[in-house]
Scaffold this motif. Structure first.
Motif, PDB file in Angstrom:
ATOM      1  N   PHE A 195      -3.065  -9.118 -11.889  1.00  0.00           N
ATOM      2  CA  PHE A 195      -3.065  -9.609 -10.506  1.00  0.00           C
ATOM      3  C   PHE A 195      -2.454  -8.557  -9.575  1.00  0.00           C
ATOM      4  CE2 PHE A 195      -3.436 -14.163 -12.029  1.00  0.00           C
ATOM      5  CZ  PHE A 195      -4.654 -14.380 -11.412  1.00  0.00           C
ATOM      6  N   LEU A 196      -1.419  -7.879 -10.050  1.00  0.00           N
ATOM      7  CA  LEU A 196      -0.811  -6.812  -9.250  1.00  0.00           C
ATOM      8  C   LEU A 196      -1.799  -5.663  -9.040  1.00  0.00           C
ATOM      9  CD1 LEU A 196       2.786  -6.646 -10.780  1.00  0.00           C
ATOM     10  CD2 LEU A 196       2.175  -7.441  -8.495  1.00  0.00           C
ATOM     11  N   LEU A 197      -2.476  -5.273 -10.115  1.00  0.00           N
ATOM     12  CA  LEU A 197      -3.468  -4.200 -10.006  1.00  0.00           C
ATOM     13  C   LEU A 197      -4.612  -4.598  -9.072  1.00  0.00           C
ATOM     14  CD1 LEU A 197      -3.705  -2.912 -13.698  1.00  0.00           C
ATOM     15  CD2 LEU A 197      -2.741  -1.708 -11.729  1.00  0.00           C
ATOM     16  N   LYS A 198      -4.985  -5.882  -9.127  1.00  0.00           N
ATOM     17  CA  LYS A 198      -6.046  -6.373  -8.249  1.00  0.00           C
ATOM     18  C   LYS A 198      -5.623  -6.252  -6.785  1.00  0.00           C
ATOM     19  CE  LYS A 198      -8.760 -10.499  -7.098  1.00  0.00           C
ATOM     20  NZ  LYS A 198      -8.941 -11.953  -7.341  1.00  0.00           N
ATOM     21  N   GLY A 199      -4.386  -6.660  -6.492  1.00  0.00           N
ATOM     22  CA  GLY A 199      -3.884  -6.556  -5.125  1.00  0.00           C
ATOM     23  C   GLY A 199      -3.796  -5.120  -4.660  1.00  0.00           C
ATOM     24  N   PHE A 200      -3.390  -4.239  -5.570  1.00  0.00           N
ATOM     25  CA  PHE A 200      -3.306  -2.808  -5.259  1.00  0.00           C
ATOM     26  C   PHE A 200      -4.702  -2.260  -4.943  1.00  0.00           C
ATOM     27  CE2 PHE A 200      -2.711   1.689  -5.914  1.00  0.00           C
ATOM     28  CZ  PHE A 200      -1.366   1.929  -5.618  1.00  0.00           C
ATOM     29  N   TYR A 201      -5.661  -2.627  -5.784  1.00  0.00           N
ATOM     30  CA  TYR A 201      -7.055  -2.177  -5.605  1.00  0.00           C
ATOM     31  C   TYR A 201      -7.637  -2.672  -4.281  1.00  0.00           C
ATOM     32  CZ  TYR A 201     -12.138  -2.703  -6.089  1.00  0.00           C
ATOM     33  OH  TYR A 201     -13.488  -2.708  -5.860  1.00  0.00           O
ATOM     34  N   GLU A 202      -7.380  -3.919  -3.938  1.00  0.00           N
ATOM     35  CA  GLU A 202      -7.935  -4.485  -2.705  1.00  0.00           C
ATOM     36  C   GLU A 202      -7.429  -3.749  -1.468  1.00  0.00           C
ATOM     37  OE1 GLU A 202      -7.046  -8.627  -2.721  1.00  0.00           O
ATOM     38  OE2 GLU A 202      -8.637  -9.141  -4.156  1.00  0.00           O
ATOM     39  N   ALA A 203      -6.144  -3.336  -1.505  1.00  0.00           N
ATOM     40  CA  ALA A 203      -5.584  -2.614  -0.362  1.00  0.00           C
ATOM     41  C   ALA A 203      -6.161  -1.200  -0.270  1.00  0.00           C
ATOM     42  CB  ALA A 203      -4.057  -2.558  -0.474  1.00  0.00           C
ATOM     43  N   ILE A 204      -6.442  -0.589  -1.420  1.00  0.00           N
ATOM     44  CA  ILE A 204      -7.065   0.737  -1.420  1.00  0.00           C
ATOM     45  C   ILE A 204      -8.517   0.635  -0.923  1.00  0.00           C
ATOM     46  CG2 ILE A 204      -7.816   2.663  -2.876  1.00  0.00           C
ATOM     47  CD1 ILE A 204      -4.786   2.519  -2.484  1.00  0.00           C
ATOM     48  N   LYS A 205      -9.193  -0.409  -1.361  1.00  0.00           N
ATOM     49  CA  LYS A 205     -10.589  -0.633  -0.963  1.00  0.00           C
ATOM     50  C   LYS A 205     -10.698  -0.892   0.535  1.00  0.00           C
ATOM     51  CE  LYS A 205     -14.500  -3.658  -2.092  1.00  0.00           C
ATOM     52  NZ  LYS A 205     -14.928  -4.843  -2.897  1.00  0.00           N
ATOM     53  N   ASN A 206      -9.718  -1.594   1.072  1.00  0.00           N
ATOM     54  CA  ASN A 206      -9.713  -1.925   2.492  1.00  0.00           C
ATOM     55  C   ASN A 206      -8.342  -1.594   3.088  1.00  0.00           C
ATOM     56  OD1 ASN A 206     -10.082  -2.954   5.047  1.00  0.00           O
ATOM     57  ND2 ASN A 206      -9.956  -5.106   4.411  1.00  0.00           N
ATOM     58  N   PRO A 207      -8.113  -0.342   3.458  1.00  0.00           N
ATOM     59  CA  PRO A 207      -6.808   0.086   3.973  1.00  0.00           C
ATOM     60  C   PRO A 207      -6.370  -0.658   5.235  1.00  0.00           C
ATOM     61  CG  PRO A 207      -8.182   1.980   3.449  1.00  0.00           C
ATOM     62  CD  PRO A 207      -9.064   0.779   3.399  1.00  0.00           C
ATOM     63  N   ASN A 208      -7.323  -1.279   5.931  1.00  0.00           N
ATOM     64  CA  ASN A 208      -6.999  -2.022   7.158  1.00  0.00           C
ATOM     65  C   ASN A 208      -6.751  -3.498   6.882  1.00  0.00           C
ATOM     66  OD1 ASN A 208      -7.339   0.296   8.821  1.00  0.00           O
ATOM     67  ND2 ASN A 208      -9.566   0.018   8.709  1.00  0.00           N
ATOM     68  N   ILE A 209      -6.576  -3.842   5.612  1.00  0.00           N
ATOM     69  CA  ILE A 209      -6.357  -5.239   5.240  1.00  0.00           C
ATOM     70  C   ILE A 209      -5.161  -5.815   5.996  1.00  0.00           C
ATOM     71  CG2 ILE A 209      -4.837  -4.669   3.278  1.00  0.00           C
ATOM     72  CD1 ILE A 209      -6.181  -6.965   1.742  1.00  0.00           C
ATOM     73  N   ASP A 210      -5.309  -7.049   6.457  1.00  0.00           N
ATOM     74  CA  ASP A 210      -4.252  -7.709   7.220  1.00  0.00           C
ATOM     75  C   ASP A 210      -3.284  -8.369   6.253  1.00  0.00           C
ATOM     76  OD1 ASP A 210      -2.796  -8.757   9.328  1.00  0.00           O
ATOM     77  OD2 ASP A 210      -4.017 -10.582   9.411  1.00  0.00           O
ATOM     78  N   LEU A 211      -2.049  -7.901   6.253  1.00  0.00           N
ATOM     79  CA  LEU A 211      -1.052  -8.452   5.335  1.00  0.00           C
ATOM     80  C   LEU A 211      -0.255  -9.544   6.019  1.00  0.00           C
ATOM     81  CD1 LEU A 211       0.337  -5.215   3.652  1.00  0.00           C
ATOM     82  CD2 LEU A 211      -1.374  -6.788   2.779  1.00  0.00           C
ATOM     83  N   ASP A 212      -0.102 -10.665   5.331  1.00  0.00           N
ATOM     84  CA  ASP A 212       0.726 -11.770   5.822  1.00  0.00           C
ATOM     85  C   ASP A 212       1.669 -12.156   4.698  1.00  0.00           C
ATOM     86  OD1 ASP A 212       1.830 -13.862   7.160  1.00  0.00           O
ATOM     87  OD2 ASP A 212       0.165 -15.248   6.788  1.00  0.00           O
ATOM     88  N   PHE A 213       2.686 -11.366   4.547  1.00  0.00           N
ATOM     89  CA  PHE A 213       3.592 -11.548   3.408  1.00  0.00           C
ATOM     90  C   PHE A 213       5.001 -11.663   3.942  1.00  0.00           C
ATOM     91  CE2 PHE A 213       6.302 -10.497  -0.084  1.00  0.00           C
ATOM     92  CZ  PHE A 213       5.616 -10.877  -1.222  1.00  0.00           C
ATOM     93  N   SER A 214       5.634 -12.791   3.703  1.00  0.00           N
ATOM     94  CA  SER A 214       7.009 -12.981   4.166  1.00  0.00           C
ATOM     95  C   SER A 214       7.935 -13.192   2.992  1.00  0.00           C
ATOM     96  CB  SER A 214       7.091 -14.193   5.098  1.00  0.00           C
ATOM     97  OG  SER A 214       8.434 -14.452   5.443  1.00  0.00           O
ATOM     98  N   SER A 215       8.731 -12.192   2.703  1.00  0.00           N
ATOM     99  CA  SER A 215       9.660 -12.309   1.572  1.00  0.00           C
ATOM    100  C   SER A 215      10.768 -13.294   1.874  1.00  0.00           C
ATOM    101  CB  SER A 215      10.261 -10.942   1.232  1.00  0.00           C
ATOM    102  OG  SER A 215      10.965 -10.412   2.340  1.00  0.00           O
ATOM    103  N   SER A 216      10.940 -13.665   3.158  1.00  0.00           N
ATOM    104  CA  SER A 216      11.998 -14.609   3.490  1.00  0.00           C
ATOM    105  C   SER A 216      11.692 -16.004   2.979  1.00  0.00           C
ATOM    106  CB  SER A 216      12.188 -14.654   5.014  1.00  0.00           C
ATOM    107  OG  SER A 216      10.999 -15.074   5.649  1.00  0.00           O
ATOM    108  N   GLU A 217      10.462 -16.233   2.559  1.00  0.00           N
ATOM    109  CA  GLU A 217      10.094 -17.544   2.012  1.00  0.00           C
ATOM    110  C   GLU A 217      10.890 -17.844   0.751  1.00  0.00           C
ATOM    111  OE1 GLU A 217       6.206 -19.234  -0.241  1.00  0.00           O
ATOM    112  OE2 GLU A 217       5.847 -18.213   1.654  1.00  0.00           O
ATOM    113  N   GLN A 218      11.205 -16.785   0.032  1.00  0.00           N
ATOM    114  CA  GLN A 218      11.978 -16.956  -1.198  1.00  0.00           C
ATOM    115  C   GLN A 218      13.453 -16.882  -0.869  1.00  0.00           C
ATOM    116  OE1 GLN A 218      10.494 -17.671  -3.983  1.00  0.00           O
ATOM    117  NE2 GLN A 218       8.445 -17.345  -3.204  1.00  0.00           N
ATOM    118  N   ASN A 219      14.244 -17.641  -1.585  1.00  0.00           N
ATOM    119  CA  ASN A 219      15.687 -17.622  -1.374  1.00  0.00           C
ATOM    120  C   ASN A 219      16.292 -16.492  -2.188  1.00  0.00           C
ATOM    121  OD1 ASN A 219      18.272 -18.322  -0.659  1.00  0.00           O
ATOM    122  ND2 ASN A 219      18.465 -19.907  -2.231  1.00  0.00           N
ATOM    123  N   LEU A 220      16.051 -15.245  -1.710  1.00  0.00           N
ATOM    124  CA  LEU A 220      16.531 -14.076  -2.436  1.00  0.00           C
ATOM    125  C   LEU A 220      17.986 -13.836  -2.085  1.00  0.00           C
ATOM    126  CD1 LEU A 220      13.483 -11.751  -1.814  1.00  0.00           C
ATOM    127  CD2 LEU A 220      14.044 -12.961  -3.907  1.00  0.00           C
TER     128      LEU A 220
END
Length: 555
Positions: A195-220
């Motif tokens: 799954f990590l490799l898939k995500g890495f590949y998708e970003a390489i395939k589409n460098p303009n991919i819109d990221l919506d990732f909020s690490s604050s969701e987790q109680n780190l």
């Protein structure tokens, strides 16, 4: 458009997207866990590890490849949870070490070589590597990436072919591990890595991919060292300035830094890797600390606080009760200061109190939530002792605890306790008057004399040892082996105790009952056991643990 090189911004986006795709699919990975008990599951542990990596990446404004790789490595190292998280963190650590310095773009072959460096680091981190796991999938995909990179320079094609090959390797993991074949699943860690490799590949395939990732969701959690330092503030402060900073460089010699800073103050912490080091020290000469650090690289996140002002605010800014509590805690801290500290991983109000009463500091965590490297390191650094003994009390936490050894300037010893009964048994053998070596010998010897048992429930349908298990079935586990399946908690605990006492004429049966067991139920259970095992002493205590109805020990 053929992409033949990637720069730091693309690498950063690819790692963040990899974490995002894993988070979206972590339940799929969790569902592949062979052991059907409520535990810190593989997908959750890997996702939380990646969340911490993303948290560090979000702080980086530079597009320098090395800095980005180092940030991901540091974050995953601090956030590593469970065996899968530790292995993942080592993959990133080796990957960062394999990224060329002072380069703003890399070729497919350079990326593949760095990935291979990560695989080598992960294998070195595991004492007895097992094939058919995340390690196998990582090694095979790294080799494939190198193979593909020799054939062409198109990042998209190379990663796509590597991912396709990785899926084939994953499908073969049941043939490598009997437990996977019996449960009819592929390896969970390997699936998470894909799954990590898939995500890495998708970003390489589409460098303009819109990221919506909020690490604050987790109680780190982060290391809050200042809480510990405030405890140490007495009526007179010898060193005025609490100084913190990061060094980014090449081949940083941590031991040399420690040696040079040792005469400049106290409460010194120097932790990190060859390329990224964090320093904390109480000193009257922060300028000399900065001067020493500059020899090794670029400084960042410099923080210098005047502790006399902080101390005055604590005393003057609080009411009389707060001041009394502060002084009382300060005195407790001074009294408890000893040469050997013991830290235990525990979960549940009753179990926590038991460990505390035996002199241990507590790290909250266990079956349902494995603590991170940062959680353990934070507790280690807050302890006043130079020698620290850690009791993980869970087989999935041992590797994480071991990882803290290289991150602290304290002497850390990990007793490989795999259960709460083993942890308590080890603590019973602890004697603060003995040397740390004698204590470790006695504690390891003691855990060999205890049989551990647990009663919990199945979180998924599966097959184990030829038996079909349905979600919700009550499970009896002896020393890590799932041996009993039933429909009633009492039925299972009676069968479990019978197995645990097999071949013994007498001894002690101790039951720690969980939050879901009421007083009447435990008393009735103990009454029945007492009639059957008349030559055994039977004790029971409120553990307060969630998810596990009973934890049992026989000695």
């Amino acid at each position: 458009m053929v992409m033949e090189k990637i720069d730091g911004s693309v690498l950063k986006k690819a790692i963040i997207n990899a974490a995002f795709i894993l988070r979206q699919n972590k339940k799929i990975v969790d569902a592949l866990n062979v052991f059907p008990v409520p535990d810190g599951d593989t997908g959750t542990n890997m996702s939380l590890t990646m969340d911490q990596a993303v948290k560090e990446l979000e702080k980086i404004s530079s597009n320098n490849l090395k800095k980005i790789a180092d940030a991901a490595a540091w974050g995953s190292l601090m956030g590593a949870r469970g065996n899968s998280g530790v292995i993942l963190s080592q993959l990133f650590r080796g990957f960062a070490q394999g990224i060329p310095i002072h380069k703003y773009s890399i070729t497919p072959m350079e990326l593949a070589a760095a990935y291979k460096s990560g695989v080598d680091a992960a294998y070195r981190a595991v004492m007895r590597p097992v094939e058919g796991t995340i390690l196998t999938v990582a090694r095979e995909t790294a080799d494939r990436m190198i193979f593909e990179a020799k054939r062409n320079n198109n990042f998209e094609t190379i990663l796509q072919n590597t991912l396709i090959y990785g899926e084939k390797v994953l499908e073969k993991t049941p043939e490598m591990l009997k437990a996977l074949k019996e449960a009819k699943v592929v390896d969970a860690g390997g699936k998470g890595l894909l799954f990590l490799l898939k995500g890495f590949y998708e970003a390489i395939k589409n460098p303009n991919i819109d990221l919506d990732f909020s690490s604050s969701e987790q109680n780190l959690q982060t290391i809050n060292e200042e809480m510990h330092h405030n405890k140490e503030l007495g009526q007179e402060i010898k060193y005025m300035y609490c100084t913190e900073l990061f060094i980014t460089g090449k081949e940083i010699d941590i031991e040399s830094i420690k040696s040079e800073l040792s005469n400049l103050g106290d409460s010194m912490i120097v932790i990190g890797m060859d390329e990224l080091v964090k320093i904390h020290i109480h000193t009257n000469n922060p300028d000399k600390v900065l001067s020493c650090s500059l020899k090794w690289g670029e400084l960042s996140k410099i923080k210098i606080d005047n502790m006399k002002i902080q101390h005055r605010e604590i005393i003057n800014g609080s009411n009389e009760d707060d001041r009394e509590n502060y002084i009382e805690h300060l005195e407790d801290f001074k009294i408890s200061k000893k040469n050997i500290g013991v830290i235990a991983v525990s979960q549940g109000k009753g179990l926590n109190e038991i460990f505390k009463s035996m002199g241990a500091d507590i790290i909250e965590g266990g079956q349902s939530m494995n603590p991170s490297t940062e959680d353990i390191l934070s507790t280690v650094e807050k302890n006043s002792s130079d020698n620290i003994i850690i009791l993980p009390n869970n087989k999935n936490i041992i590797l994480t605890a071991e990882q803290t050894k290289s991150l602290s300037n304290k002497n850390i010893y990990v007793i490989p306790t795999k259960s709460i009964p083993q942890g308590i048994s080890a603590l019973l053998a602890f004697n603060p008057e003995l040397s740390v070596e004698e204590n470790i010998l006695n504690m390891k010897r003691n855990i060999k004399n205890v049989v551990s048992g647990e009663v919990t429930y199945a979180v998924r349908d599966t097959e184990w040892n030829g038996n079909k298990i349905k979600k919700g079935d009550i499970l009896g586990i002896k020393d890590g082996d799932l041996l009993i399946t039933g429909k009633e908690k009492e039925e299972v605990i009676f069968k479990l105790v019978a197995l645990m006492t097999e071949g013994r004429q007498d001894g002690i049966i101790t039951i720690y009952y969980g939050a879901d067991i009421d007083d009447y139920s435990i008393q009735k259970t103990v009454e029945i056991l007492a009639k059957k095992y008349k030559d055994f002493d039977i004790e029971y205590y409120f553990g307060g643990q969630n998810l596990y109805y009973y934890i049992v020990s026989v000695e």
